[in-house]
Design a protein around this motif. Structure first.
Motif, PDB file in Angstrom:
ATOM      1  N   ALA B 106      36.294  40.041  36.775  1.00 28.05           N
ATOM      2  CA  ALA B 106      36.596  38.707  37.107  1.00 28.05           C
ATOM      3  C   ALA B 106      38.210  38.537  37.215  1.00 28.05           C
ATOM      4  O   ALA B 106      38.519  37.904  38.298  1.00 28.05           O
ATOM      5  CB  ALA B 106      36.033  37.721  35.985  1.00 28.05           C
ATOM      6  N   PRO B 107      38.929  39.028  36.448  1.00 28.72           N
ATOM      7  CA  PRO B 107      40.272  38.784  36.616  1.00 28.72           C
ATOM      8  C   PRO B 107      40.998  39.216  37.947  1.00 28.72           C
ATOM      9  O   PRO B 107      41.939  38.980  38.230  1.00 28.72           O
ATOM     10  CB  PRO B 107      40.841  39.247  35.355  1.00 28.72           C
ATOM     11  N   ASN B 176      44.583  28.607  36.277  1.00 30.06           N
ATOM     12  CA  ASN B 176      43.328  28.540  36.646  1.00 30.06           C
ATOM     13  C   ASN B 176      42.673  27.229  37.069  1.00 30.06           C
ATOM     14  O   ASN B 176      41.627  27.153  37.832  1.00 30.06           O
ATOM     15  CB  ASN B 176      42.511  28.817  35.131  1.00 30.06           C
ATOM     16  N   GLY B 180      40.750  26.637  40.432  1.00 32.43           N
ATOM     17  CA  GLY B 180      39.371  25.726  40.596  1.00 32.43           C
ATOM     18  C   GLY B 180      39.427  24.693  41.584  1.00 32.43           C
ATOM     19  O   GLY B 180      38.594  24.426  42.119  1.00 32.43           O
ATOM     20  N   HIS B 185      36.059  27.510  41.873  1.00 34.69           N
ATOM     21  CA  HIS B 185      35.701  28.241  40.923  1.00 34.69           C
ATOM     22  C   HIS B 185      37.131  28.851  40.589  1.00 34.69           C
ATOM     23  O   HIS B 185      37.873  29.273  41.139  1.00 34.69           O
ATOM     24  CB  HIS B 185      34.526  29.520  41.504  1.00 34.69           C
ATOM     25  N   ARG B 186      37.062  28.971  39.398  1.00 36.51           N
ATOM     26  CA  ARG B 186      38.312  29.694  38.555  1.00 36.51           C
ATOM     27  C   ARG B 186      38.476  31.025  38.774  1.00 36.51           C
ATOM     28  O   ARG B 186      39.604  31.640  38.427  1.00 36.51           O
ATOM     29  CB  ARG B 186      38.235  29.303  36.983  1.00 36.51           C
ATOM     30  N   TYR B 187      37.407  31.744  39.251  1.00 33.24           N
ATOM     31  CA  TYR B 187      37.684  33.352  39.438  1.00 33.24           C
ATOM     32  C   TYR B 187      37.278  33.672  40.798  1.00 33.24           C
ATOM     33  O   TYR B 187      36.824  34.873  41.040  1.00 33.24           O
ATOM     34  CB  TYR B 187      36.995  34.196  38.364  1.00 33.24           C
ATOM     35  N   PHE B 189      34.588  33.162  42.592  1.00 33.71           N
ATOM     36  CA  PHE B 189      33.348  33.714  42.957  1.00 33.71           C
ATOM     37  C   PHE B 189      32.937  32.878  43.923  1.00 33.71           C
ATOM     38  O   PHE B 189      32.927  31.797  43.888  1.00 33.71           O
ATOM     39  CB  PHE B 189      32.691  33.495  41.789  1.00 33.71           C
TER      40      PHE B 189
END
Lengths: 203, 392
Positions: B106-107, B176, B180, B185-187, B189
């Motif tokens: 994810a990062p 983040n 978002g 989405h914060r990552y 996705f």
């Protein structure tokens, strides 16, 4: 002097938030109607099952997030931990997203310590074990050992869809949990809310 | 393959092992990609083994280190990643494979997804829309800023400097939240598709506030002897096979952003940040200045990204072929080599930066002392998630 950190910290003031701000839509409650092709079967007969959702947006626009971050499932609380609650995170096979988000609940915006929640470096001092990621072969024994090393009473928290249901990548964690925190990864507000509830505390 | 060619033997900079092949800066070879030979575990008088991990408070992920020591010095070390995930992508459509690829790490998810999509587009011979390319750069640079902030926060935490640590965590959370807000989405996705990035970059300029605050912390850290003393002369690594910030800290001008024309970095223009010390301090410096450099790229992008541009649906020329693409992830080169048939992935190979960096770390850590371990480890920015992946 630029590295007088104490003064720098004081000058910055209080950054902790009383009310939630800027929640990312995806990893909040999903609402909608209709039949969709969900890869994890998180939507069945029009009902959204948080534990299976990986928030991939395949259901969009029939289903949309509504910004409700309180989506954790509490199965039992332990009021003994009301004043102080020590948590030990353990990574069974995560993508790193849950690791980052659990770390961020200690950031000034959330400041988990004001609710009496602290990280501990050993399961021997832990009141709760927080397991994240799918179950991988080598970590099976490690999780078992960490769980057995914890003193009674002890709680299990499953963090993220991978740990709860296996998500799209693998197997779930076969431990009976006191709280399930859905999300891929869960929002820090969701994590904090769930931890406060499971320790029998108030926001 | 548009950006790479097959070769009998390696030419140029060696990047590393990708599946059964060896990747260089412009070619891919079938020769065996030689692993770095760590010296055998020699016997030392009075030495004993110390185990760190696989699950410990200081480690963010599950990895075990077997350390041979005679008290304080690290005489020898072995690492064993403990979370090995089998991820099956063969037989899947690119869209289904994407759900799994973005969950490898994810990062670094933007780097993984973009490298994978670029490889798919290469295989299908899809011409990318210019706006999509610019948006992809924006995602990569946002990811770089967030990651470098995180690495520096881990370094200050190891030095027990609580105020800068929490101030940096504050900035990571702000980054983040910005991600978002832009992408939902914060990552990242669920935002990347073939020839399409589903983000709204209207508020991208807000990154400037975050980086302005970071600059003050960074300047403070550069004046802090307590902090600098833990990093200087720690984990010295001068290795031509190193990548990313570890290579640039040793004065090597390695950067996939300028080596390839896959994304239009050259048109936007930026400076490669280098240091000479080749130690943990050099890696810290490179990451700090890269945050500032990435913010300049993002500010330039705010003027040229037009969200109203209708991205055309992709038109694939091939539904069968092979593609290879490499991007500069926050910790160095990240590449995917894919083969597709009738629009489905038949084979996918990954070269992850953490795999290469773990080898570099193992080389640099010998001869250091326990108290230096955490600083050296964090300075490489390694994620076990992407090392422990068996892509099938």
């Amino acid at each position: 002097m630029k590295n007088w950190w104490f003064l720098r910290g004081v000058r910055k003031g209080i950054l902790t938030e009383k009310t939630p701000k800027d929640i990312a839509e995806w990893s909040t409650e999903i609402e909608g109607k209709g039949v969709v092709n969900c890869p994890t079967k998180a939507i069945e007969n029009g009902k959204w099952i948080a534990e299976r959702c990986i928030f991939c947006r395949r259901c969009y626009p029939n289903y949309k997030p509504n910004l409700n971050y309180e989506i954790s499932i509490i199965k039992g609380t332990q009021k003994l931990f009301k004043k102080s609650f020590f948590i030990y995170p353990i990574d069974a096979g995560s993508c790193g997203g849950c690791n980052m988000e659990i770390k961020l609940i200690s950031s000034p915006q959330y400041d988990m310590t004001r609710f009496g929640i602290f990280f501990t470096n050993t399961p021997r001092h832990a009141d709760a074990i927080i397991v994240m990621g799918t179950l991988t072969e080598k970590m099976k024994e490690v999780i078992k050992e960490a769980y057995n090393a914890m003193p009674e009473p002890k709680l299990v928290v499953l963090l993220g869809t991978c740990a709860i249901s296996g998500g799209i990548l693998g197997e779930a964690i076969p431990l009976e949990a006191s709280v399930l925190i859905p999300g891929c990864p869960p929002n820090p507000y969701t994590i904090l809310d769930a931890l406060i509830k499971v320790k029998g505390g108030k926001k | 393959m548009k950006h790479y060619k097959w070769s009998d033997k390696g030419e140029g900079r060696k990047i590393g092992k990708i599946g059964n092949y060896c990747l260089y800066d412009k070619v891919i070879t079938e020769e065996s990609c030689e692993e770095t030979n760590l010296s055998p575990d020699a016997k030392y008088y009075g030495a004993f083994k110390f185990v760190y991990g696989p699950s410990a408070g200081g480690l963010l992920e599950s990895i075990k280190f077997d350390i041979t020591t005679d008290g304080e010095r690290i005489l020898n070390i072995n690492s064993i990643p403990y979370k090995i995930r089998k991820i099956k992508v063969t037989g899947l459509s690119w869209e289904d494979a994407l759900l799994k690829i973005e969950r490898i790490n994810a990062p670094f998810s933007a780097s993984h997804i973009i490298a994978f999509l670029l490889a798919i587009e290469d295989a299908m011979n899809i011409e990318q829309d210019y706006q999509t390319q610019l948006k992809r750069i924006a995602l990569l640079e946002l990811e770089r800023i967030r990651n470098h902030l995180f690495v520096i926060a881990r370094l200050t935490e190891a030095a027990s400097l609580s105020v800068p640590t929490f101030h940096l965590l504050y900035l990571i959370e702000e980054t983040n939240r910005l991600i978002g807000k832009l992408c939902g989405h914060r990552y990242f996705f669920g935002v990347n598709y073939i020839n399409k990035v589903n983000c709204n970059f209207e508020k991208l300029f807000k990154i400037l506030d975050i980086v302005k605050e970071f600059r003050l912390i960074f300047e403070g850290l550069l004046e802090s002897r307590i902090f600098i003393d833990r990093l200087q002369q720690n984990g010295i690594l001068r290795d031509r096979d190193s990548i990313g910030p570890a290579a640039r800290a040793a004065g090597l001008e390695y950067d996939a952003r300028l080596e390839l024309n896959i994304l239009p970095y050259k048109e936007i223009g930026f400076k490669i940040v280098k240091a000479e010390d080749a130690d943990a301090f050099g890696r810290f410096l490179v990451r700090g200045y890269e945050i500032i450099e990435s913010s300049k790229i993002l500010i330039e992008l705010t003027d040229i990204i037009k969200d109203n541009t209708n991205t055309e649906e992709y038109k694939a020329i091939n539904d069968e072929g092979e593609g290879l693409a490499r991007v500069e992830s926050p910790s160095g080169d990240l590449a995917y080599y894919v083969k597709i048939k009738e629009g489905r992935v038949t084979s996918a190979q990954l070269l992850s930066p953490s795999y290469v960096n773990l080898k570099s770390f193992m080389k640099s850590v010998k001869g250091t002392i326990f108290t230096d371990f955490q600083f050296n480890w964090e300075s490489f920015g390694i994620w076990i998630s992407e090392i422990g992946v068996n892509l099938e």
